[in-house]
Scaffold this motif. Structure first.
Motif, PDB file in Angstrom:
ATOM      1  N   VAL A 168       7.484  28.823  74.336  1.00 39.38           N
ATOM      2  CA  VAL A 168       8.451  29.609  75.090  1.00 39.38           C
ATOM      3  C   VAL A 168       9.544  28.658  75.567  1.00 39.38           C
ATOM      4  N   VAL A 169      10.778  29.158  75.629  1.00 35.43           N
ATOM      5  CA  VAL A 169      11.915  28.346  76.047  1.00 35.43           C
ATOM      6  C   VAL A 169      12.342  28.760  77.457  1.00 35.43           C
ATOM      7  N   LEU A 170      12.503  27.770  78.314  1.00 36.26           N
ATOM      8  CA  LEU A 170      13.008  27.995  79.672  1.00 36.26           C
ATOM      9  C   LEU A 170      14.360  27.321  79.796  1.00 36.26           C
ATOM     10  N   MET A 171      15.388  28.086  80.115  1.00 33.45           N
ATOM     11  CA  MET A 171      16.723  27.530  80.334  1.00 33.45           C
ATOM     12  C   MET A 171      17.081  27.777  81.792  1.00 33.45           C
ATOM     13  N   LEU A 172      17.080  26.695  82.549  1.00 32.13           N
ATOM     14  CA  LEU A 172      17.121  26.792  84.003  1.00 32.13           C
ATOM     15  C   LEU A 172      18.460  26.349  84.587  1.00 32.13           C
ATOM     16  N   ASP A 173      19.106  27.272  85.255  1.00 30.64           N
ATOM     17  CA  ASP A 173      20.280  26.968  86.092  1.00 30.64           C
ATOM     18  C   ASP A 173      21.451  26.393  85.313  1.00 30.64           C
ATOM     19  N   HIS A 174      21.662  26.899  84.117  1.00 23.92           N
ATOM     20  CA  HIS A 174      22.878  26.552  83.371  1.00 23.92           C
ATOM     21  C   HIS A 174      24.000  27.456  83.880  1.00 23.92           C
ATOM     22  N   GLN A 175      24.461  27.141  85.064  1.00 26.67           N
ATOM     23  CA  GLN A 175      25.429  27.969  85.774  1.00 26.67           C
ATOM     24  C   GLN A 175      26.793  27.308  85.802  1.00 26.67           C
ATOM     25  N   THR A 176      27.821  28.138  85.850  1.00 25.59           N
ATOM     26  CA  THR A 176      29.189  27.642  85.713  1.00 25.59           C
ATOM     27  C   THR A 176      29.541  26.588  86.759  1.00 25.59           C
ATOM     28  N   GLY A 177      29.097  26.783  87.995  1.00 22.16           N
ATOM     29  CA  GLY A 177      29.384  25.798  89.037  1.00 22.16           C
ATOM     30  C   GLY A 177      28.593  24.522  88.857  1.00 22.16           C
ATOM     31  N   LEU A 178      27.336  24.656  88.487  1.00 20.47           N
ATOM     32  CA  LEU A 178      26.477  23.486  88.339  1.00 20.47           C
ATOM     33  C   LEU A 178      26.890  22.616  87.152  1.00 20.47           C
ATOM     34  N   PHE A 179      27.551  23.199  86.168  1.00 18.83           N
ATOM     35  CA  PHE A 179      28.036  22.404  85.046  1.00 18.83           C
ATOM     36  C   PHE A 179      28.951  21.279  85.518  1.00 18.83           C
ATOM     37  N   SER A 180      29.654  21.510  86.622  1.00 20.78           N
ATOM     38  CA  SER A 180      30.587  20.498  87.115  1.00 20.78           C
ATOM     39  C   SER A 180      29.873  19.272  87.678  1.00 20.78           C
ATOM     40  N   LEU A 181      28.560  19.375  87.919  1.00 22.74           N
ATOM     41  CA  LEU A 181      27.797  18.241  88.441  1.00 22.74           C
ATOM     42  C   LEU A 181      27.364  17.270  87.344  1.00 22.74           C
ATOM     43  N   VAL A 182      27.399  17.713  86.122  1.00 21.99           N
ATOM     44  CA  VAL A 182      26.866  16.917  85.019  1.00 21.99           C
ATOM     45  C   VAL A 182      27.823  15.781  84.678  1.00 21.99           C
ATOM     46  N   ARG A 183      27.343  14.550  84.822  1.00 21.93           N
ATOM     47  CA  ARG A 183      28.148  13.366  84.563  1.00 21.93           C
ATOM     48  C   ARG A 183      27.539  12.452  83.498  1.00 21.93           C
ATOM     49  N   ASP A 184      26.350  12.786  83.002  1.00 20.11           N
ATOM     50  CA  ASP A 184      25.723  11.926  82.000  1.00 20.11           C
ATOM     51  C   ASP A 184      26.042  12.371  80.578  1.00 20.11           C
ATOM     52  N   PHE A 185      26.851  13.390  80.425  1.00 20.26           N
ATOM     53  CA  PHE A 185      27.365  13.824  79.128  1.00 20.26           C
ATOM     54  C   PHE A 185      28.823  14.217  79.311  1.00 20.26           C
ATOM     55  N   GLN A 186      29.567  14.163  78.223  1.00 27.49           N
ATOM     56  CA  GLN A 186      30.912  14.724  78.237  1.00 27.49           C
ATOM     57  C   GLN A 186      30.801  16.246  78.291  1.00 27.49           C
ATOM     58  N   PRO A 187      31.705  16.930  79.007  1.00 24.90           N
ATOM     59  CA  PRO A 187      31.570  18.387  79.202  1.00 24.90           C
ATOM     60  C   PRO A 187      31.412  19.183  77.911  1.00 24.90           C
ATOM     61  N   ASP A 188      32.246  18.907  76.914  1.00 30.97           N
ATOM     62  CA  ASP A 188      32.166  19.675  75.669  1.00 30.97           C
ATOM     63  C   ASP A 188      30.862  19.397  74.927  1.00 30.97           C
ATOM     64  N   GLU A 189      30.442  18.142  74.946  1.00 25.37           N
ATOM     65  CA  GLU A 189      29.194  17.766  74.286  1.00 25.37           C
ATOM     66  C   GLU A 189      28.011  18.476  74.933  1.00 25.37           C
ATOM     67  N   PHE A 190      27.969  18.474  76.253  1.00 23.14           N
ATOM     68  CA  PHE A 190      26.844  19.079  76.953  1.00 23.14           C
ATOM     69  C   PHE A 190      26.801  20.590  76.725  1.00 23.14           C
ATOM     70  N   ARG A 191      27.948  21.231  76.856  1.00 20.32           N
ATOM     71  CA  ARG A 191      28.010  22.677  76.628  1.00 20.32           C
ATOM     72  C   ARG A 191      27.535  23.020  75.223  1.00 20.32           C
ATOM     73  N   ASN A 192      27.944  22.243  74.236  1.00 21.78           N
ATOM     74  CA  ASN A 192      27.509  22.476  72.862  1.00 21.78           C
ATOM     75  C   ASN A 192      26.000  22.352  72.736  1.00 21.78           C
ATOM     76  N   ASN A 193      25.426  21.342  73.374  1.00 15.57           N
ATOM     77  CA  ASN A 193      23.976  21.138  73.290  1.00 15.57           C
ATOM     78  C   ASN A 193      23.209  22.309  73.895  1.00 15.57           C
ATOM     79  N   VAL A 194      23.697  22.794  75.034  1.00 16.85           N
ATOM     80  CA  VAL A 194      23.040  23.928  75.699  1.00 16.85           C
ATOM     81  C   VAL A 194      23.078  25.163  74.805  1.00 16.85           C
ATOM     82  N   LEU A 195      24.246  25.450  74.248  1.00 21.83           N
ATOM     83  CA  LEU A 195      24.382  26.624  73.387  1.00 21.83           C
ATOM     84  C   LEU A 195      23.592  26.452  72.091  1.00 21.83           C
TER      85      LEU A 195
END
Length: 255
Positions: free
Chosen positions: A66-93
């Motif tokens: 089973v896959v759990l995708m937790l708190d991939h929310q628009t505001g929380l995306f702005s906290l992510v600094r260990d990936f480039q924004p486009d790279e991280f969004r692509n990985n999530v999708l």
């Protein structure tokens, strides 16, 4: 800082004189007070033997995951600094698309989505329109939310593939909770993000020491596929969309 740097030098440059200068007590053993520990060029923090392997490490089983995708929310995306924004969004999708392609039950979850955390990333709902969305009113650990836990246990699956924001809290806490209850947990490291590489690495070590397996979304897809003869075109199209360089390989299939 200097003391830590000195400890991470190679054994040839870090000797008893250095230990004395930094007030490091010699290691005691049955062979004498000055017996040194076995030498290694690997920092103890990242030494492979520091990771506790699960009792029966193995691959993801499509019929039991089973896959759990937790708190991939628009505001929380702005906290992510260990990936480039486009790279991280692509990985999530890409992880969401992988779950859909293989027909894995998937649970989406948010935390206080009426505030600055923001709503669930809209593209996730587009990819997984039938996936349940658990809106936590306040629980930091999704495992503490009764509706979330009930939904998870209703799937009957014992392997959890998990990703989320932030890695060291919203992923680590339910991972540790699931491991304590006997689940196998696969943490998708490139679809999980946090404030810094330091926070990420420490969370990875903590979860791996507890028995979680660290994996990326591409490896998840390959473990689920197992054999290219199990329908090559669909998976190839998924890879081509989310790994542009992979298009060079896929082009050979279109001749």
């Amino acid at each position: 800082m200097f003391g830590l740097f000195a400890m991470q030098q190679s054994p040839a440059t870090f000797n008893r004189r250095d230990a004395a200068a930094h007030n490091i007590a010699p290691k005691l053993s049955s062979r004498g007070p000055l017996h040194e520990a076995p030498r290694t060029n690997v920092s103890p923090l990242f030494h492979p033997k520091g990771f506790a392997m699960s009792a029966t490490p193995g691959f993801i089983r499509k019929e039991d995951a089973v896959v759990l995708m937790l708190d991939h929310q628009t505001g929380l995306f702005s906290l992510v600094r260990d990936f480039q924004p486009d790279e991280f969004r692509n990985n999530v999708l890409a992880l969401a698309a992988t779950a859909k392609y293989f027909g894995l039950p998937t649970i989406l979850a948010t935390s206080m989505d009426q505030g600055p955390n923001g709503v669930l990333l809209p593209q996730l709902r587009e990819i997984l329109p039938d996936a349940p969305v658990i809106k936590r009113p306040g629980e930091i650990n999704a495992w503490d939310n009764p509706e979330f836990l009930k939904t998870l246990k209703a799937t009957g699956k014992k392997q959890i593939i998990v990703a989320g924001i932030v890695t060291d809290v919203c992923v680590a806490m339910p991972t540790l909770s699931a491991l304590a209850e006997g689940y196998e947990v696969f943490v998708v490291v490139d679809a999980s993000g946090t404030f810094s590489s330091v926070a990420r690495d420490s969370a990875h070590i903590r979860m791996a020491n507890a028995g979680a397996q660290l994996i990326n979304w591409f490896a998840v897809a390959c473990e689920l596929q197992r054999d290219w003869r199990n329908g090559m075109e669909g998976l190839a199209a998924l890879f081509e969309k989310h790994i542009p360089d992979y298009g060079n390989l896929i082009s050979g299939l279109k001749r």
